[in-house]
Write an enzyme that holds these catalytic residues in place. Structure first.
Site, short mmCIF file in Angstrom:
data_model
loop_
_atom_site.label_atom_id
_atom_site.label_comp_id
_atom_site.label_asym_id
_atom_site.label_seq_id
_atom_site.Cartn_x
_atom_site.Cartn_y
_atom_site.Cartn_z
N ASP A 145 0.84 -1.21 0.00
CA ASP A 145 0.00 0.00 0.00
C ASP A 145 0.87 1.25 0.00
O ASP A 145 0.59 2.22 0.72
CB ASP A 145 -0.95 -0.01 1.20
CG ASP A 145 -2.18 0.87 0.98
OD1 ASP A 145 -2.48 1.19 -0.19
OD2 ASP A 145 -2.85 1.23 1.96
N LEU A 146 1.91 1.23 -0.82
CA LEU A 146 2.77 2.41 -0.94
C LEU A 146 2.04 3.46 -1.77
O LEU A 146 1.62 3.21 -2.89
CB LEU A 146 4.10 2.03 -1.60
CG LEU A 146 5.00 1.14 -0.74
CD1 LEU A 146 6.15 0.58 -1.56
CD2 LEU A 146 5.53 1.91 0.47
#
Length: 296
Positions: A145-146
Protein backbone atom coordinates in the site's frame (compact mmCIF):
# COMPACT_ATOMS: atom_id res chain seq x y z
CA UNK A 1 -40.29 8.33 3.06
CA UNK A 2 -38.32 8.07 6.29
CA UNK A 3 -34.57 8.49 6.34
CA UNK A 4 -32.47 6.44 8.73
CA UNK A 5 -29.60 8.39 10.24
CA UNK A 6 -26.66 6.25 11.31
CA UNK A 7 -24.93 7.72 14.34
CA UNK A 8 -21.47 6.35 14.88
CA UNK A 9 -20.02 6.30 18.40
CA UNK A 10 -17.92 9.37 19.19
CA UNK A 11 -14.16 9.23 19.39
CA UNK A 12 -12.41 9.25 22.76
CA UNK A 13 -12.44 12.65 24.45
CA UNK A 14 -9.31 14.61 25.32
CA UNK A 15 -7.97 13.48 28.69
CA UNK A 16 -9.14 9.87 28.33
CA UNK A 17 -6.62 7.17 29.26
CA UNK A 18 -7.42 4.17 27.03
CA UNK A 19 -4.55 2.25 28.67
CA UNK A 20 -2.45 3.18 31.72
CA UNK A 21 0.31 5.68 30.94
CA UNK A 22 -1.23 7.11 27.79
CA UNK A 23 -3.53 10.12 27.71
CA UNK A 24 -5.49 11.27 24.65
CA UNK A 25 -4.72 14.85 23.61
CA UNK A 26 -6.85 15.03 20.47
CA UNK A 27 -8.60 12.89 17.87
CA UNK A 28 -6.65 13.12 14.61
CA UNK A 29 -8.66 11.14 12.08
CA UNK A 30 -11.16 8.31 11.56
CA UNK A 31 -10.78 5.76 8.76
CA UNK A 32 -13.07 2.96 7.64
CA UNK A 33 -12.16 0.95 10.73
CA UNK A 34 -9.66 2.92 12.82
CA UNK A 35 -9.48 5.95 15.11
CA UNK A 36 -6.12 7.72 15.32
CA UNK A 37 -5.22 9.95 18.27
CA UNK A 38 -2.55 12.40 19.30
CA UNK A 39 -1.55 11.28 22.81
CA UNK A 40 0.91 11.79 25.65
CA UNK A 41 3.18 9.04 26.99
CA UNK A 42 3.86 9.44 30.71
CA UNK A 43 6.76 6.96 30.62
CA UNK A 44 8.56 8.67 27.73
CA UNK A 45 7.39 12.21 28.54
CA UNK A 46 6.63 12.80 24.87
CA UNK A 47 3.79 12.84 22.39
CA UNK A 48 2.88 9.70 20.47
CA UNK A 49 0.17 8.39 18.16
CA UNK A 50 -2.47 5.85 19.18
CA UNK A 51 -4.28 3.64 16.67
CA UNK A 52 -7.42 1.87 17.87
CA UNK A 53 -10.28 0.01 16.21
CA UNK A 54 -13.35 2.24 15.95
CA UNK A 55 -15.91 1.59 18.71
CA UNK A 56 -18.56 0.51 16.21
CA UNK A 57 -16.24 -2.13 14.72
CA UNK A 58 -14.65 -3.59 17.85
CA UNK A 59 -16.82 -6.67 17.57
CA UNK A 60 -14.93 -7.68 14.41
CA UNK A 61 -12.15 -9.76 15.90
CA UNK A 62 -10.09 -9.93 12.72
CA UNK A 63 -9.68 -6.13 12.68
CA UNK A 64 -8.20 -6.16 16.16
CA UNK A 65 -5.88 -8.98 15.15
CA UNK A 66 -4.86 -7.06 12.05
CA UNK A 67 -4.04 -3.94 14.08
CA UNK A 68 -2.00 -5.88 16.65
CA UNK A 69 -0.12 -7.72 13.90
CA UNK A 70 0.88 -4.39 12.34
CA UNK A 71 1.92 -3.07 15.76
CA UNK A 72 4.12 -6.07 16.49
CA UNK A 73 5.83 -5.75 13.12
CA UNK A 74 6.52 -2.04 13.57
CA UNK A 75 7.70 -2.62 17.15
CA UNK A 76 10.16 -5.33 16.14
CA UNK A 77 11.43 -3.72 12.93
CA UNK A 78 13.87 -0.81 12.92
CA UNK A 79 14.75 1.21 9.82
CA UNK A 80 15.37 4.94 9.31
CA UNK A 81 12.66 5.15 6.63
CA UNK A 82 9.98 3.17 8.50
CA UNK A 83 7.75 4.44 11.32
CA UNK A 84 8.36 2.78 14.72
CA UNK A 85 5.85 1.36 17.18
CA UNK A 86 6.48 1.67 20.94
CA UNK A 87 3.81 -0.61 22.41
CA UNK A 88 0.88 -2.87 21.58
CA UNK A 89 -2.05 -3.63 23.89
CA UNK A 90 -4.67 -6.33 23.43
CA UNK A 91 -6.80 -5.24 26.42
CA UNK A 92 -9.13 -3.64 27.23
CA UNK A 93 -9.26 -3.13 23.44
CA UNK A 94 -6.61 -3.59 20.72
CA UNK A 95 -4.37 -0.52 20.56
CA UNK A 96 -1.00 0.35 19.02
CA UNK A 97 1.32 3.16 20.13
CA UNK A 98 3.45 4.74 17.38
CA UNK A 99 6.10 7.42 17.34
CA UNK A 100 4.94 10.92 16.47
CA UNK A 101 6.46 12.04 13.18
CA UNK A 102 7.25 15.62 12.30
CA UNK A 103 6.70 16.73 8.73
CA UNK A 104 3.74 16.08 6.46
CA UNK A 105 2.46 13.28 4.28
CA UNK A 106 3.35 13.47 0.63
CA UNK A 107 -0.36 13.64 -0.16
CA UNK A 108 -0.76 16.75 1.99
CA UNK A 109 2.38 18.36 0.60
CA UNK A 110 1.22 17.80 -2.98
CA UNK A 111 -2.17 19.30 -2.19
CA UNK A 112 -0.84 22.23 -0.15
CA UNK A 113 2.16 23.25 -2.22
CA UNK A 114 0.61 22.60 -5.63
CA UNK A 115 4.02 22.62 -7.27
CA UNK A 116 6.17 19.90 -8.70
CA UNK A 117 9.34 19.03 -6.77
CA UNK A 118 12.74 19.10 -8.44
CA UNK A 119 13.81 15.97 -10.27
CA UNK A 120 16.57 15.36 -7.72
CA UNK A 121 14.00 15.38 -4.91
CA UNK A 122 11.91 12.81 -6.77
CA UNK A 123 14.94 10.56 -7.21
CA UNK A 124 15.99 10.93 -3.55
CA UNK A 125 12.49 10.09 -2.38
CA UNK A 126 12.50 7.01 -4.60
CA UNK A 127 15.84 5.84 -3.22
CA UNK A 128 14.50 6.16 0.32
CA UNK A 129 11.33 4.23 -0.52
CA UNK A 130 13.49 1.53 -2.10
CA UNK A 131 15.54 1.33 1.11
CA UNK A 132 12.40 0.81 3.23
CA UNK A 133 10.96 -1.74 0.79
CA UNK A 134 14.25 -3.65 0.61
CA UNK A 135 14.31 -3.89 4.42
CA UNK A 136 10.71 -5.11 4.61
CA UNK A 137 11.32 -7.68 1.87
CA UNK A 138 14.37 -8.92 3.76
CA UNK A 139 12.07 -9.60 6.70
CA UNK A 140 9.58 -11.51 4.58
CA UNK A 141 6.97 -8.77 4.14
CA UNK A 142 5.43 -6.92 1.21
CA UNK A 143 4.00 -3.47 2.06
CA UNK A 144 1.31 -3.51 -0.68
CA UNK A 145 0.00 0.00 0.00
CA UNK A 146 2.77 2.41 -0.94
CA UNK A 147 1.17 5.75 -1.83
CA UNK A 148 1.63 9.47 -1.00
CA UNK A 149 -0.66 9.37 2.04
CA UNK A 150 1.47 6.58 3.56
CA UNK A 151 4.74 8.51 3.36
CA UNK A 152 5.70 11.33 5.74
CA UNK A 153 8.50 13.69 4.68
CA UNK A 154 10.40 16.03 6.97
CA UNK A 155 13.19 18.14 5.43
CA UNK A 156 13.85 15.59 2.72
CA UNK A 157 13.71 12.54 5.00
CA UNK A 158 10.91 10.10 4.20
CA UNK A 159 9.27 7.55 6.49
CA UNK A 160 6.84 4.89 5.35
CA UNK A 161 3.66 4.34 7.38
CA UNK A 162 0.99 1.67 7.68
CA UNK A 163 1.63 -2.06 7.47
CA UNK A 164 -2.07 -2.81 7.90
CA UNK A 165 -2.33 -4.76 4.63
CA UNK A 166 1.25 -6.05 4.58
CA UNK A 167 1.72 -9.79 4.10
CA UNK A 168 4.38 -12.28 3.03
CA UNK A 169 4.88 -12.95 -0.68
CA UNK A 170 2.53 -15.52 -2.12
CA UNK A 171 -1.10 -15.94 -3.19
CA UNK A 172 -3.47 -13.13 -2.15
CA UNK A 173 -7.11 -12.21 -2.80
CA UNK A 174 -7.96 -9.48 -5.29
CA UNK A 175 -8.03 -5.84 -4.23
CA UNK A 176 -5.60 -5.67 -1.29
CA UNK A 177 -4.38 -2.08 -1.13
CA UNK A 178 -5.82 1.16 -2.56
CA UNK A 179 -7.45 1.12 -5.99
CA UNK A 180 -5.44 3.79 -7.83
CA UNK A 181 -2.12 2.45 -6.50
CA UNK A 182 -2.64 -1.30 -6.94
CA UNK A 183 -0.31 -3.25 -9.15
CA UNK A 184 -2.30 -5.16 -11.79
CA UNK A 185 -1.57 -8.46 -10.02
CA UNK A 186 -2.95 -7.00 -6.78
CA UNK A 187 -6.12 -5.95 -8.59
CA UNK A 188 -6.57 -9.38 -10.16
CA UNK A 189 -5.52 -11.40 -7.13
CA UNK A 190 -3.01 -14.22 -7.26
CA UNK A 191 0.72 -14.50 -6.66
CA UNK A 192 2.27 -11.35 -5.19
CA UNK A 193 6.02 -10.69 -5.14
CA UNK A 194 8.36 -7.79 -4.42
CA UNK A 195 7.38 -6.46 -7.85
CA UNK A 196 4.06 -5.27 -6.38
CA UNK A 197 5.94 -2.86 -4.11
CA UNK A 198 8.13 -1.74 -7.03
CA UNK A 199 4.87 -0.75 -8.72
CA UNK A 200 3.82 1.10 -5.55
CA UNK A 201 7.10 3.03 -5.53
CA UNK A 202 6.70 3.86 -9.21
CA UNK A 203 3.11 5.07 -9.00
CA UNK A 204 4.01 7.20 -5.95
CA UNK A 205 6.95 8.81 -7.74
CA UNK A 206 4.79 9.37 -10.81
CA UNK A 207 2.24 11.30 -8.75
CA UNK A 208 4.91 13.29 -6.92
CA UNK A 209 6.66 14.18 -10.18
CA UNK A 210 3.56 14.94 -12.25
CA UNK A 211 1.04 16.20 -9.69
CA UNK A 212 -1.38 13.42 -10.61
CA UNK A 213 -1.23 9.65 -10.73
CA UNK A 214 -1.42 7.62 -13.93
CA UNK A 215 -4.84 6.29 -12.93
CA UNK A 216 -6.35 9.31 -11.20
CA UNK A 217 -10.09 9.95 -11.68
CA UNK A 218 -10.84 11.86 -14.85
CA UNK A 219 -7.48 11.20 -16.47
CA UNK A 220 -7.57 8.94 -19.51
CA UNK A 221 -10.33 6.77 -18.19
CA UNK A 222 -9.21 6.60 -14.55
CA UNK A 223 -11.84 5.76 -11.95
CA UNK A 224 -12.25 6.43 -8.27
CA UNK A 225 -12.91 4.35 -5.23
CA UNK A 226 -12.22 4.53 -1.53
CA UNK A 227 -9.32 2.73 0.16
CA UNK A 228 -9.48 -0.96 0.95
CA UNK A 229 -10.64 -1.39 4.56
CA UNK A 230 -9.92 -5.05 5.11
CA UNK A 231 -13.43 -6.23 4.31
CA UNK A 232 -12.90 -6.77 0.59
CA UNK A 233 -14.91 -3.69 -0.40
CA UNK A 234 -14.25 -0.07 -1.29
CA UNK A 235 -16.24 3.12 -0.84
CA UNK A 236 -17.91 2.18 -4.13
CA UNK A 237 -17.51 -0.74 -6.47
CA UNK A 238 -15.59 0.20 -9.56
CA UNK A 239 -13.37 -1.26 -12.23
CA UNK A 240 -9.59 -1.29 -12.05
CA UNK A 241 -8.17 1.09 -14.66
CA UNK A 242 -4.72 -0.52 -14.45
CA UNK A 243 -6.26 -3.72 -15.83
CA UNK A 244 -7.72 -1.84 -18.79
CA UNK A 245 -4.75 0.22 -19.94
CA UNK A 246 -1.09 0.86 -19.27
CA UNK A 247 0.29 3.85 -17.41
CA UNK A 248 0.96 6.86 -19.67
CA UNK A 249 4.70 7.55 -19.90
CA UNK A 250 5.97 10.13 -17.44
CA UNK A 251 7.19 12.18 -20.41
CA UNK A 252 3.57 12.70 -21.48
CA UNK A 253 2.97 14.65 -18.25
CA UNK A 254 6.33 16.20 -17.38
CA UNK A 255 9.83 16.58 -18.73
CA UNK A 256 12.29 14.75 -16.47
CA UNK A 257 15.89 13.60 -17.00
CA UNK A 258 15.58 10.59 -19.33
CA UNK A 259 17.16 8.15 -16.87
CA UNK A 260 14.78 9.18 -14.09
CA UNK A 261 11.74 8.99 -16.38
CA UNK A 262 12.85 5.55 -17.57
CA UNK A 263 13.22 4.33 -13.98
CA UNK A 264 9.69 5.43 -13.06
CA UNK A 265 8.19 4.03 -16.27
CA UNK A 266 9.98 0.73 -15.65
CA UNK A 267 8.21 0.34 -12.31
CA UNK A 268 4.83 0.57 -14.05
CA UNK A 269 5.21 -2.25 -16.54
CA UNK A 270 2.11 -4.42 -16.53
CA UNK A 271 4.08 -7.67 -16.31
CA UNK A 272 5.66 -7.87 -12.83
CA UNK A 273 8.55 -9.90 -14.25
CA UNK A 274 9.48 -6.94 -16.48
CA UNK A 275 9.84 -4.49 -13.58
CA UNK A 276 13.26 -3.84 -12.06
CA UNK A 277 14.25 -5.46 -8.78
CA UNK A 278 14.28 -3.09 -5.80
CA UNK A 279 18.09 -2.97 -5.69
CA UNK A 280 18.24 -2.32 -9.45
CA UNK A 281 15.68 0.47 -9.13
CA UNK A 282 17.55 2.05 -6.20
CA UNK A 283 20.79 2.04 -8.19
CA UNK A 284 19.08 3.64 -11.20
CA UNK A 285 17.54 6.38 -9.04
CA UNK A 286 20.76 7.08 -7.15
CA UNK A 287 22.63 7.37 -10.45
CA UNK A 288 20.44 10.36 -11.37
CA UNK A 289 21.26 12.27 -8.18
CA UNK A 290 23.75 15.13 -8.43
CA UNK A 291 27.22 14.33 -7.05
CA UNK A 292 28.69 17.07 -4.80
CA UNK A 293 31.57 18.78 -6.51
CA UNK A 294 30.73 17.42 -9.95
CA UNK A 295 29.33 19.85 -12.52
CA UNK A 296 25.62 19.42 -13.41
Amino acid sequence: MSVTVVRRPPALASGTEPVPGYRVLAHLTRTGWLDVYDAWSEERACRCVLKAVRPDRRGERRLGERLLREGRWLRDLAHPHLVRAYDTFSAPEPLVVLETLTGETLAHLLYRLRRRPAAADVALLGAQLCSAAHYLHGHGLLHLDLKPSNVVVDRGHAKVLDLSVARPPGPAPAGIGTLRYLAPEQARGGLLTAAADVWGIGVTLYEVACGEGPFDPGTAGGTAAGPYDGTGTYGREDRYPQLERGAPPVASRRRLPPALAAAVDGCLRTDPRARPAVAELAAALEATLPVPGRPG
